[in-house]
Write an enzyme that holds these catalytic residues in place. Structure first.
Site, PDB file in Angstrom:
ATOM      1  N   TYR A   1     -22.124 -18.764  -8.863  1.00  0.00           N
ATOM      2  CA  TYR A   1     -22.590 -18.801  -7.468  1.00  0.00           C
ATOM      3  C   TYR A   1     -24.113 -18.779  -7.392  1.00  0.00           C
ATOM      4  O   TYR A   1     -24.775 -18.116  -8.189  1.00  0.00           O
ATOM      5  CB  TYR A   1     -22.037 -17.608  -6.691  1.00  0.00           C
ATOM      6  CG  TYR A   1     -20.535 -17.663  -6.478  1.00  0.00           C
ATOM      7  CD1 TYR A   1     -19.937 -18.760  -5.866  1.00  0.00           C
ATOM      8  CD2 TYR A   1     -19.731 -16.611  -6.889  1.00  0.00           C
ATOM      9  CE1 TYR A   1     -18.563 -18.796  -5.666  1.00  0.00           C
ATOM     10  CE2 TYR A   1     -18.362 -16.634  -6.686  1.00  0.00           C
ATOM     11  CZ  TYR A   1     -17.785 -17.730  -6.078  1.00  0.00           C
ATOM     12  OH  TYR A   1     -16.428 -17.761  -5.874  1.00  0.00           O
TER      13      TYR A   1
ATOM     14  N   LYS B   1     -15.029  15.933 -12.996  1.00  0.00           N
ATOM     15  CA  LYS B   1     -14.960  15.385 -11.628  1.00  0.00           C
ATOM     16  C   LYS B   1     -14.821  13.867 -11.691  1.00  0.00           C
ATOM     17  O   LYS B   1     -15.038  13.261 -12.760  1.00  0.00           O
ATOM     18  CB  LYS B   1     -16.216  15.784 -10.855  1.00  0.00           C
ATOM     19  CG  LYS B   1     -17.518  15.217 -11.438  1.00  0.00           C
ATOM     20  CD  LYS B   1     -18.741  15.818 -10.751  1.00  0.00           C
ATOM     21  CE  LYS B   1     -20.007  15.336 -11.437  1.00  0.00           C
ATOM     22  NZ  LYS B   1     -21.221  16.022 -10.909  1.00  0.00           N
TER      23      LYS B   1
HETATM   24  C1  LIG Z   1     -21.795  16.464 -12.170  1.00  0.00           C
HETATM   25  C2  LIG Z   1     -22.349  17.829 -12.372  1.00  0.00           C
HETATM   26  C3  LIG Z   1     -22.693  18.288 -13.648  1.00  0.00           C
HETATM   27  C4  LIG Z   1     -22.664  17.395 -14.886  1.00  0.00           C
HETATM   28  O1  LIG Z   1     -23.851  16.607 -14.908  1.00  0.00           O
HETATM   29  P1  LIG Z   1     -24.125  15.548 -16.092  1.00  0.00           P
HETATM   30  O2  LIG Z   1     -25.461  14.993 -15.748  1.00  0.00           O
HETATM   31  O3  LIG Z   1     -23.045  14.517 -15.987  1.00  0.00           O
HETATM   32  O4  LIG Z   1     -24.087  16.299 -17.353  1.00  0.00           O
HETATM   33  C5  LIG Z   1     -23.092  19.599 -13.789  1.00  0.00           C
HETATM   34  N1  LIG Z   1     -23.181  20.414 -12.711  1.00  0.00           N
HETATM   35  C6  LIG Z   1     -22.878  20.008 -11.465  1.00  0.00           C
HETATM   36  C7  LIG Z   1     -23.021  20.957 -10.329  1.00  0.00           C
HETATM   37  C8  LIG Z   1     -22.464  18.706 -11.252  1.00  0.00           C
HETATM   38  O5  LIG Z   1     -22.159  18.304 -10.013  1.00  0.00           O
END
Ligand SMILES: *Cc1c(COP(=O)(O)O)cnc(C)c1O
Length: 349
Positions: free
Chosen positions: A246, A22
Site C-alpha cells: 500500500y 499482568k
Molecule cells: C508492570 C510493572 C512492573 C514490571 O515492570 P517491568 O519494566 O516489566 O519489569 C513492576 N511494578 C509495577 C507496579 C508494574 O506495574
C-alpha cells in the site's frame, strides 16, 4: 521463562521475586507463566478475574494486586482468595475500614515521583496511623515504582523520597517494619540499592530488555520466551521502478525478488515498522520492504535465491530480538509482546 527467572535470581543474589504476570503474562499466557514461575515467591498482576484463575489453577503462594482494588467487591475477593492488595488511595482505606472477615495483607504504595499512583510522603503518617486502627488489615510492606530506572542515576531521587517516606511512617509500622519492594526489571539490572526485600521484574522474565541502549536482552543473559513465526506465501519478481505494498512506499531500485509473508498488523506485527526492519527468512537475516498490511508483509529475498512459498520466517524470537523490531517501529518490546493478536496460533513448549 524459567531461565530468565533463574538469571534474575542470580542477579539479585536471591532477593525474593514477585514475577509480574499482568497482561496475560506480557502476552505469553498466564497459566504458561504460572508453570514456568513455579519457584517465584509470588506473582503480581492487575486483573482480579485472572487472579481468580491463578487460585483455581492451584497457585498457593502470594498474589500481589499491583493497582489494588477497583471496587469494594475486589476487597471481598481479596479476603476470600488471599490476594495481597496495593493500597494507593484514600478510597481504598475507606473500603478496608468497612471490611469485615478474614484479614487482608496490603502493601502501601508510595508516590516517589512517577505521579501515577500512591501516597506522597507527607500523607503517610496519617495513612499509617489509620491503618494501624484497622483490625482486618495487615500491613506487609511498602512499594514504589520508578519512572526512569532505565537511565543512569534515574532512580536516586525517588529512592531518597521512598526512604524519607518510610522514616516518617516508622512510628506506626508493625514490629519488624514493612518490606520494601521497588525494583522493576531495569532496576534489577542497574540499581542494587533498590533490591531491598523483594524485586518485581516483568519484561526481563520474558527475555526482552528494559533498556533502549546497548544493554540488549542477550547482553543481560536473558533468552527470548516468545518466537513469532510464519512463512512465505508467495514470491514476486520486481523490475526497477516497481513498488510493493500500500502507498507504494518501497520502490525497487533494480530488479529484485521479494517474498510475501503471512503475517501483518492483524497478527500484532507493528504497522509502523518501516522498510529495513530485520526479519529472518529461511535462517537468513534480511529486511522488510514497504508498508506492513493487515495480513501480509514483504521481505527482500536478494540473499535468498532458493526461498519460495513455505519457506519459514521468524518475525521475532531467537534470531531477531523483539527489541530490534520494536526499535525500528518506534516502540518497545513490551508493546509488541502484549499485542500479539488472538488469531495467532499458540504453541507452548
Ligand atoms: C508492570 C510493572 C512492573 C514490571 O515492570 P517491568 O519494566 O516489566 O519489569 C513492576 N511494578 C509495577 C507496579 C508494574 O506495574
Amino acid at each position: 521463562m524459567r531461565h530468565n527467572l533463574g538469571r534474575i535470581r542470580q542477579q539479585v543474589a536471591n532477593t525474593p521475586v514477585w514475577a509480574v504476570v499482568k497482561a496475560d503474562a506480557y502476552g505469553h499466557g498466564l497459566l504458561n507463566a504460572m508453570r514456568a514461575f513455579d519457584t517465584a515467591d509470588g506473582l503480581a498482576l492487575i486483573e482480579f478475574d485472572r487472579a481468580a484463575c491463578l487460585r483455581q489453577a492451584g497457585w498457593n503462594r502470594p498474589i500481589l494486586m499491583l493497582e489494588g482494588a477497583f471496587d469494594p467487591a475486589d476487597i471481598a475477593q481479596a479476603a476470600g482468595q488471599r490476594l495481597t492488595l496495593v493500597v494507593h488511595h484514600a478510597q481504598h482505606l475507606a473500603w478496608l475500614a468497612a471490611h469485615q472477615g478474614p484479614p487482608i495483607d496490603i502493601y502501601l504504595k508510595i508516590n516517589s515521583g512517577l505521579n501515577r499512583l500512591g501516597f506522597v510522603p507527607a500523607e503517610l503518617p496519617a495513612v499509617a496511623r489509620q491503618l494501624a486502627t484497622l483490625p482486618t488489615v495487615r500491613l506487609q510492606g511498602a512499594l514504589s515504582h520508578f519512572a526512569n530506572a532505565d537511565v543512569a542515576g534515574g532512580a536516586a531521587q525517588p529512592l531518597a523520597c521512598f526512604d524519607a517516606a518510610m522514616a516518617a511512617m516508622a512510628p506506626w509500622l508493625p514490629a519488624g517494619g514493612a518490606r520494601h519492594c521497588l525494583a522493576n526489571s531495569a532496576a534489577v539490572f542497574s540499581l542494587p540499592a533498590s533490591w531491598r526485600d523483594a524485586v518485581r521484574p516483568g519484561i526481563a522474565l520474558y527475555g526482552a530488555s528494559p533498556f533502549s541502549d546497548q544493554r540488549t536482552a542477550a547482553a543481560l543473559g536473558l533468552r527470548p520466551a516468545m518466537r513469532l513465526h510464519g512463512s512465505l506465501l508467495a514470491v514476486q519478481q520486481l523490475q526497477a521502478g516497481d513498488s510493493t505494498g500500500y502507498s507504494s512506499l518501497f520502490v525497487a531500485p533494480r530488479p529484485m525478488r521479494i517474498g510475501i509473508v503471512n503475517c501483518g498488523y492483524a497478527d500484532g506485527y507493528p504497522r509502523l515498522a518501516p522498510t529495513g526492519t530485520p526479519v529472518v527468512v529461511g535462517g537468513v537475516r534480511t529486511r522488510t520492504l514497504g508498508r506492513v498490511s493487515m495480513d501480509m508483509l514483504a521481505v527482500d529475498l536478494a540473499a535468498l535465491p532458493e526461498a519460495g512459498p513455505g519457506t519459514p520466517v521468524e518475525l521475532w524470537g531467537e534470531q531477531v530480538a523483539v527489541d530490534e523490531v520494536a526499535a525500528h517501529a518506534g516502540t518497545l518490546g513490551y508493546e509488541l509482546l502484549c499485542a500479539v493478536a488472538p488469531r495467532v496460533c499458540r504453541e507452548v513448549e
